[in-house]
Design an enzyme around this catalytic site. Structure first.
Site, PDB file in Angstrom:
ATOM      1  N   ASP A  13       0.871  -1.179   0.000  1.00 33.55           N
ATOM      2  CA  ASP A  13       0.000   0.000   0.000  1.00 33.55           C
ATOM      3  C   ASP A  13       0.914   1.237   0.000  1.00 33.55           C
ATOM      4  O   ASP A  13       0.812   2.090   0.863  1.00 33.55           O
ATOM      5  CB  ASP A  13      -0.967  -0.003   1.203  1.00 33.55           C
ATOM      6  CG  ASP A  13      -0.260   0.019   2.546  1.00 33.55           C
ATOM      7  OD1 ASP A  13       0.892  -0.485   2.640  1.00 33.55           O
ATOM      8  OD2 ASP A  13      -0.828   0.547   3.520  1.00 33.55           O
ATOM      9  N   ASP A  18       6.912   0.783   2.334  1.00 32.42           N
ATOM     10  CA  ASP A  18       6.581  -0.154   1.250  1.00 32.42           C
ATOM     11  C   ASP A  18       7.541   0.033   0.077  1.00 32.42           C
ATOM     12  O   ASP A  18       7.987  -0.941  -0.539  1.00 32.42           O
ATOM     13  CB  ASP A  18       5.149   0.077   0.734  1.00 32.42           C
ATOM     14  CG  ASP A  18       4.097  -0.036   1.815  1.00 32.42           C
ATOM     15  OD1 ASP A  18       4.039   0.876   2.664  1.00 32.42           O
ATOM     16  OD2 ASP A  18       3.354  -1.021   1.817  1.00 32.42           O
ATOM     17  N   VAL A 126       2.252  -6.457   2.976  1.00 25.51           N
ATOM     18  CA  VAL A 126       2.734  -5.409   3.871  1.00 25.51           C
ATOM     19  C   VAL A 126       1.765  -4.216   3.920  1.00 25.51           C
ATOM     20  O   VAL A 126       2.159  -3.102   4.239  1.00 25.51           O
ATOM     21  CB  VAL A 126       4.175  -4.972   3.487  1.00 25.51           C
ATOM     22  CG1 VAL A 126       5.140  -6.136   3.631  1.00 25.51           C
ATOM     23  CG2 VAL A 126       4.250  -4.386   2.076  1.00 25.51           C
ATOM     24  N   HIS A 238       9.382  -1.279   8.963  1.00 27.21           N
ATOM     25  CA  HIS A 238       8.331  -2.294   9.125  1.00 27.21           C
ATOM     26  C   HIS A 238       8.315  -3.275   7.950  1.00 27.21           C
ATOM     27  O   HIS A 238       8.501  -4.477   8.110  1.00 27.21           O
ATOM     28  CB  HIS A 238       6.943  -1.642   9.178  1.00 27.21           C
ATOM     29  CG  HIS A 238       6.751  -0.594  10.207  1.00 27.21           C
ATOM     30  ND1 HIS A 238       6.681  -0.880  11.549  1.00 27.21           N
ATOM     31  CD2 HIS A 238       6.564   0.745  10.092  1.00 27.21           C
ATOM     32  CE1 HIS A 238       6.460   0.248  12.218  1.00 27.21           C
ATOM     33  NE2 HIS A 238       6.391   1.241  11.368  1.00 27.21           N
ATOM     34  N   ASP A 239       7.996  -2.722   6.764  1.00 26.35           N
ATOM     35  CA  ASP A 239       7.759  -3.591   5.603  1.00 26.35           C
ATOM     36  C   ASP A 239       9.047  -4.254   5.110  1.00 26.35           C
ATOM     37  O   ASP A 239       9.021  -5.446   4.741  1.00 26.35           O
ATOM     38  CB  ASP A 239       7.066  -2.799   4.489  1.00 26.35           C
ATOM     39  CG  ASP A 239       5.683  -2.313   4.917  1.00 26.35           C
ATOM     40  OD1 ASP A 239       5.190  -2.770   5.968  1.00 26.35           O
ATOM     41  OD2 ASP A 239       5.104  -1.468   4.213  1.00 26.35           O
TER      42      ASP A 239
HETATM   43  C1  BDR Z   1       2.449  -0.533   8.722  1.00 26.80           C
HETATM   44  O1  BDR Z   1       1.508   0.503   8.472  1.00 26.80           O
HETATM   45  C2  BDR Z   1       1.901   1.255   7.360  1.00 26.80           C
HETATM   46  O2  BDR Z   1       1.738   2.614   7.613  1.00 26.80           O
HETATM   47  C3  BDR Z   1       3.321   0.866   7.039  1.00 26.80           C
HETATM   48  O3  BDR Z   1       3.553   0.926   5.650  1.00 26.80           O
HETATM   49  C4  BDR Z   1       3.420  -0.528   7.563  1.00 26.80           C
HETATM   50  O4  BDR Z   1       2.996  -1.472   6.609  1.00 26.80           O
HETATM   51  C5  BDR Z   1       3.055  -0.292  10.083  1.00 26.80           C
HETATM   52  O5  BDR Z   1       2.066  -0.277  11.063  1.00 26.80           O
HETATM   53 CA    CA Z   2       2.719  -0.874   4.250  1.00 27.84          CA
END
Ligand code: BDR
Ligand code: CA
Length: 308
Positions: A13, A18, A126, A238-239
């Site tokens: 997304d 990402d 993700v 994160h991703d």
């Molecule tokens: C997740 O939320 C999104 O904002 C980031 O891309 C990640 O996938 C982290 O909570």
């Molecule tokens: Ca994401």
């Protein structure tokens, strides 16, 4: 590149992290990125798709992009533009994309790609899990057909980032996440508990100042807004961590159990891992990250940030 890299489909997304995850996914040795599917999440679907196409072209990739669900299964869409900027790429505007959206929708592409690579394909999600929930309705055998499913989502042992209990991807479409949790996959869930251990710091970002390689420039530019305008001290990867765990699961320890997603008012989007009761299925949940090892792999994107 190893002799027979496994095909990998990545659902995004896009989204600052990402965009970095796409970059890492395109540079793995044991996996070959064969498809990108987009979903509404951080930004509406038009923007997550357009930003994904721009990232693909910026990196010079030859990977098809399939546009997916424009809203969650039940709830109205909640975005995260305050973190990712209006278009999803912070304040960065890479050149307009020449690559075009494929004809098939993302859920169709997920089913087709899995069928074409049955038993061998890895999936990484993700963003909100809407596309996967719809793909499961099209092909309920998906759990038996994939070799691996890694999901960035959840806050299992620590606080959420949307509410105290809920992480963004799960909060946006908890109905989809609940369906996926019960579908029969043995997935690896990579929640905030793990991803918060992988901070790209303001000093790391400054170290990219004179970078000129496209991947390092991408990381620097997508994060410019967060460090320069918002003044953040760190940005959790994160991703990218979810993608790293597709390639090297040993980067994190896991706890195992049934994953449950709350749909209750007051705890909507909360994720828990616990005892397995029939007919529950067991999943893995990432726990302790070997940060040095993660950054060694991340060196494929930003060689100068390898933390040895
Ligand atoms: C997740 O939320 C999104 O904002 C980031 O891309 C990640 O996938 C982290 O909570
Ligand atoms: Ca994401």
């Amino acid at each position: 590149m190893s002799e027979h890299p496994r095909p990998l489909l990545l659902d995004v997304d896009t989204g600052v992290d990402d965009a970095v995850a796409i970059t890492l996914a395109s540079r793995l040795e044991r996996h070959k990125l064969v498809a990108l599917t987009t979903v509404a999440g951080n930004v509406p679907i038009e923007y997550s798709t357009d930003s994904t196409l721009r990232v693909v072209d910026w990196l010079g990739l030859d990977v098809p992009v399939y546009r997916g669900m424009s809203r969650p299964l039940v709830a109205p869409l909640a975005t995260a533009r305050e973190h990712h900027g209006y278009t999803g790429l912070g304040s960065w505007t890479p050149p307009e994309a020449h690559s075009r959206i494929e004809r098939a929708t993302a859920p169709e592409a997920i089913v087709q790609t899995v069928r074409a690579n049955e038993g061998n394909i890895a999936l990484a999600f993700v963003g909100p899990l809407t596309n996967l929930a719809v793909a499961l309705a099209l092909e309920p055998r998906l759990p038996e057909m994939v070799s691996k499913l890694v999901i960035m989502g959840g806050a299992f042992f620590s606080r959420g980032n949307m509410t105290d209990l809920a992480e963004f991807n799960i909060y946006v479409d908890p109905e989809a996440a609940a369906l996926v949790a019960r579908a029969g996959f043995d997935a690896l869930w990579v929640g905030l508990d793990a991803t918060r251990q992988t901070q790209l710091t303001a000093d790391d970002w400054k170290a990219l100042a004179d970078a000129d390689e496209p991947a390092e420039v991408l990381v620097r530019e997508v994060m410019r807004r967060s460090f320069e305008e918002v003044g953040r001290s760190g940005f959790p990867l994160h991703d990218p961590l979810a993608v790293a765990l597709v390639e090297e699961p040993e980067i994190a320890t896991t706890r195992r159990g049934a994953v449950r997603v709350s749909l209750e008012h007051g705890s909507r989007g909360e994720t828990r891992v616990g005892a397995v009761a029939v007919p529950d299925v067991e999943h893995g949940v990432a726990d302790q990250v070997n940060v040095q090892r993660f950054f060694r792999l991340f060196g494929k994107v930003c060689p100068r940030l390898t933390k040895d």
